[in-house]
Write a protein that holds these residues in place. Structure first.
Motif, PDB file in Angstrom:
ATOM      1  N   ASP A 144       0.853  -1.183   0.000  1.00 55.48           N
ATOM      2  CA  ASP A 144       0.000   0.000   0.000  1.00 55.48           C
ATOM      3  C   ASP A 144       0.889   1.234   0.000  1.00 55.48           C
ATOM      4  O   ASP A 144       1.553   1.522   0.999  1.00 55.48           O
ATOM      5  CB  ASP A 144      -0.919  -0.004   1.226  1.00 55.48           C
ATOM      6  N   LYS A 261      -5.460  -2.571  10.029  1.00 55.97           N
ATOM      7  CA  LYS A 261      -6.527  -2.629   9.028  1.00 55.97           C
ATOM      8  C   LYS A 261      -5.950  -2.824   7.631  1.00 55.97           C
ATOM      9  O   LYS A 261      -6.487  -3.586   6.826  1.00 55.97           O
ATOM     10  CB  LYS A 261      -7.363  -1.355   9.096  1.00 55.97           C
ATOM     11  N   ASP A 264      -4.603  -6.427   7.332  1.00 58.27           N
ATOM     12  CA  ASP A 264      -5.707  -7.387   7.255  1.00 58.27           C
ATOM     13  C   ASP A 264      -6.281  -7.431   5.838  1.00 58.27           C
ATOM     14  O   ASP A 264      -6.572  -8.514   5.308  1.00 58.27           O
ATOM     15  CB  ASP A 264      -6.798  -7.005   8.256  1.00 58.27           C
ATOM     16  N   GLN A 265      -6.416  -6.265   5.195  1.00 58.92           N
ATOM     17  CA  GLN A 265      -6.931  -6.245   3.833  1.00 58.92           C
ATOM     18  C   GLN A 265      -5.919  -6.803   2.834  1.00 58.92           C
ATOM     19  O   GLN A 265      -6.310  -7.454   1.856  1.00 58.92           O
ATOM     20  CB  GLN A 265      -7.334  -4.821   3.446  1.00 58.92           C
ATOM     21  N   GLN A 268      -6.341 -10.462   3.008  1.00 57.79           N
ATOM     22  CA  GLN A 268      -7.584 -10.957   2.419  1.00 57.79           C
ATOM     23  C   GLN A 268      -7.629 -10.781   0.907  1.00 57.79           C
ATOM     24  O   GLN A 268      -8.052 -11.688   0.174  1.00 57.79           O
ATOM     25  CB  GLN A 268      -8.780 -10.211   3.033  1.00 57.79           C
ATOM     26  N   TYR A 269      -7.222  -9.589   0.443  1.00 53.46           N
ATOM     27  CA  TYR A 269      -7.449  -9.250  -0.967  1.00 53.46           C
ATOM     28  C   TYR A 269      -6.172  -9.020  -1.774  1.00 53.46           C
ATOM     29  O   TYR A 269      -6.223  -8.932  -2.997  1.00 53.46           O
ATOM     30  CB  TYR A 269      -8.294  -7.962  -1.058  1.00 53.46           C
ATOM     31  N   VAL A 272      -5.573  -2.852  -0.797  1.00 52.39           N
ATOM     32  CA  VAL A 272      -6.332  -2.125   0.215  1.00 52.39           C
ATOM     33  C   VAL A 272      -7.583  -1.542  -0.418  1.00 52.39           C
ATOM     34  O   VAL A 272      -7.517  -0.938  -1.504  1.00 52.39           O
ATOM     35  CB  VAL A 272      -5.483  -0.998   0.841  1.00 52.39           C
ATOM     36  N   ARG A 273      -8.712  -1.734   0.235  1.00 47.69           N
ATOM     37  CA  ARG A 273      -9.989  -1.220  -0.246  1.00 47.69           C
ATOM     38  C   ARG A 273     -10.480  -0.142   0.712  1.00 47.69           C
ATOM     39  O   ARG A 273     -11.070  -0.436   1.747  1.00 47.69           O
ATOM     40  CB  ARG A 273     -10.999  -2.358  -0.376  1.00 47.69           C
ATOM     41  N   ARG A 274     -10.204   1.104   0.349  1.00 49.92           N
ATOM     42  CA  ARG A 274     -10.568   2.229   1.213  1.00 49.92           C
ATOM     43  C   ARG A 274     -11.968   2.746   0.881  1.00 49.92           C
ATOM     44  O   ARG A 274     -12.447   2.646  -0.240  1.00 49.92           O
ATOM     45  CB  ARG A 274      -9.564   3.369   1.053  1.00 49.92           C
ATOM     46  N   GLU A 344     -15.709   0.617   6.355  1.00 49.87           N
ATOM     47  CA  GLU A 344     -15.865  -0.584   5.529  1.00 49.87           C
ATOM     48  C   GLU A 344     -16.674  -0.264   4.281  1.00 49.87           C
ATOM     49  O   GLU A 344     -17.733   0.373   4.356  1.00 49.87           O
ATOM     50  CB  GLU A 344     -16.554  -1.674   6.342  1.00 49.87           C
ATOM     51  N   ARG A 368     -16.194   2.527  -2.674  1.00 49.61           N
ATOM     52  CA  ARG A 368     -14.783   2.144  -2.688  1.00 49.61           C
ATOM     53  C   ARG A 368     -13.948   3.184  -3.422  1.00 49.61           C
ATOM     54  O   ARG A 368     -14.290   3.586  -4.535  1.00 49.61           O
ATOM     55  CB  ARG A 368     -14.593   0.781  -3.352  1.00 49.61           C
TER      56      ARG A 368
END
Length: 489
Positions: A144, A261, A264-265, A268-269, A272-274, A344, A368
């Motif tokens: 990121d 945070k 964690d993203q 998962q992905y 980063v999904r802000r 989220e 998003r």
């Protein structure tokens, strides 16, 4: 102005041990004169802190390569001076190396956190552990650039020592911190200090919210963890302010509430999904606050709403002041993008607004943020050259109705509606606020205008209301909107 990794603001890395705000009176009494020793804690944590060595190929003329000198090594300047300035420049492509720090967050899976700038451009990444062992990074799980973080993957032969995140929100100014890192290639160095400040903005991006420490931080500490007195990671060391590149007691770390945070993203992905609202905002300055009847340092002023965005669908309008987001007070303009970014995606969030003097509630579904979205625009303006006008003069501005000739002259889109500024009195308050020829006044006193007389009427209405300034909504040739409070005297 400070800029990241400039001559004064240097990206580094250091590991710090920070005092926990929730440790209680007994701990406070124990460390009243400073901790007697942090040796047991340092010994417990040092195995989870790693040195990160990277290498990449740089191009050059053919010949023998330079000796490999680690970035930040004590004799780096000597070698650079000798080989680059005295005719010893090597020929041919060569490998250059650099060193940084990191820490293990999952010993079984082999997950390691560091700064993105530590591994940026690297072709090979080696992880060196405290016991002398080494592992090669098999995969960069994600990175990121906005928060300057990266998550790396190694395959351990046995479970590695790891550390956990703690709440950076519970850290207070004055709490003790300890740094363990890799300064100047000297792995496993420990230093002690306190938190000097929180929520620091060092102008490196829209989400700046750094912890500041006086623990000794130097080159090579980038990506190292910050620990509280319970041994929890409460930050990732990223930059220092220094005229020489060495520690002067001003270092910065990304707080763990943000890091956790992001990581964690990434797990998962892989990205980063802000969160995103779709508004352009600006600061509620003292003069703007006065025109709106607000206390200073309150809320974020909406200058424009992106069509089709979550904010548009929720009914937000230009001129709204966002006072609360998801139950949290918006005390500054820069505070809102941080709150939105951490929300989220898809979450329904309650807002409290001030619209034309009245408080209102709204609910928005967070969208998003894409890479090219600018959700944190603090709209700036520049002084321009005067034109040769023939319009009406109001509050130091010579104004004219929009015409085809004026649109062509100032390169204004047909969709722009309002009154065009043709000249600005250089001695007027309007000039000091950055208004310039070619700007279009869209609203005056929160009323739409299409003729200079409309602006004059709004000014008179504001005067009768006892206000000291009139709030103008202004659009430029690029389509950027902003609010400007122009004093009436």
């Amino acid at each position: 102005m400070m800029k990241k990794r400039s001559a004064l603001l240097v990206s580094v890395g250091f590991v710090a041990l920070w005092g926990s705000a929730g440790a209680g009176p007994a701990l406070a009494a124990e460390f009243a004169n400073g901790p007697a020793s942090v040796a047991p804690l340092a010994k417990r944590l040092e195995d989870a802190v790693v040195n990160i060595a990277t290498s990449q190929t740089v191009k050059g003329p053919a010949g023998n390569p330079l000796p490999k000198v680690p970035k930040g090594a004590p004799f780096e300047d000597f070698f650079d001076d000798f080989f680059n300035k005295r005719g010893g420049v090597p020929h041919g492509d060569r490998k250059v190396s650099s060193l940084g720090s990191g820490f293990v967050i999952d010993g079984k899976e082999g997950l390691i956190v560091t700064n993105n700038h530590v591994i940026e451009g690297a072709e090979e990444i080696d992880i060196n552990f405290h016991d002398g062992s080494k592992l090669v990074v098999e995969k960069i799980i994600g990175r990121d650039t906005k928060a300057d973080l990266a998550l790396l993957k190694v395959t351990p032969k046995k479970p590695l020592a790891d550390v956990k995140f703690g709440p950076s929100s519970q850290i207070d100014v004055g709490d003790w911190v300890m740094a363990i890192g890799n300064p100047f290639g000297l792995g496993g160095s420990v230093s002690l200090g306190i938190i000097s400040a929180k929520s620091r903005d060092i102008n490196s991006g829209p989400y700046d919210d750094y912890l500041q420490t006086d623990a000794a931080i130097n080159k090579g500490n980038s990506g190292g963890p910050l620990f509280n007195m319970n041994g929890e990671v409460i930050g990732v060391n990223t930059a220092i302010i220094s005229p020489t590149g060495g520690s002067i007691g001003i270092g910065f770390a990304v707080p763990s509430d943000t890091v956790a945070k992001v990581i964690d993203q990434l797990k998962q992905y892989g990205e980063v999904r802000r969160g995103w609202l779709g508004v352009k905002i600006q600061t509620v300055t003292d003069d703007i606050a006065e025109t709106l009847g607000l206390p200073q340092n309150t809320g974020a002023l909406v200058a424009a709403v992106t069509p089709g965005s979550p904010a548009s669908k929720a009914g937000l309008e230009a001129g709204d002041v966002i006072l609360r987001f998801d139950g949290k007070d918006v005390t500054t303009m820069r505070g809102l993008p941080k709150m939105v970014a951490q929300a989220e995606v898809g979450q329904a969030v309650d807002l409290e607004l001030l619209r034309k003097g009245q408080k209102q509630n709204a609910q928005v579904t967070v969208g998003r943020l894409e890479d090219d979205d600018d959700n944190a625009s603090d709209l700036k303006n520049d002084l321009g050259k005067d034109a040769d006008p023939k319009g009406s003069t109001i509050i130091g501005l010579t104004l004219s109705p929009l015409s085809d000739d004026l649109r062509k002259k100032y390169n204004l889109d047909d969709k722009i509606k309002g009154v065009v500024v043709e000249q600005v009195d250089p001695q007027s308050p309007a000039a000091s606020k950055g208004l310039k020829p070619g700007d279009v006044i869209v609203e005056a006193g929160q009323d739409s205008v299409s003729e200079p007389d409309d602006v004059a009427k709004s000014v008179e209405k504001v005067k009768k209301a006892g206000r000291k300034a009139v709030l103008l909504r202004v659009e430029d040739s690029k389509g950027d909107l902003r609010f400007v409070a122009v004093p009436l005297s």
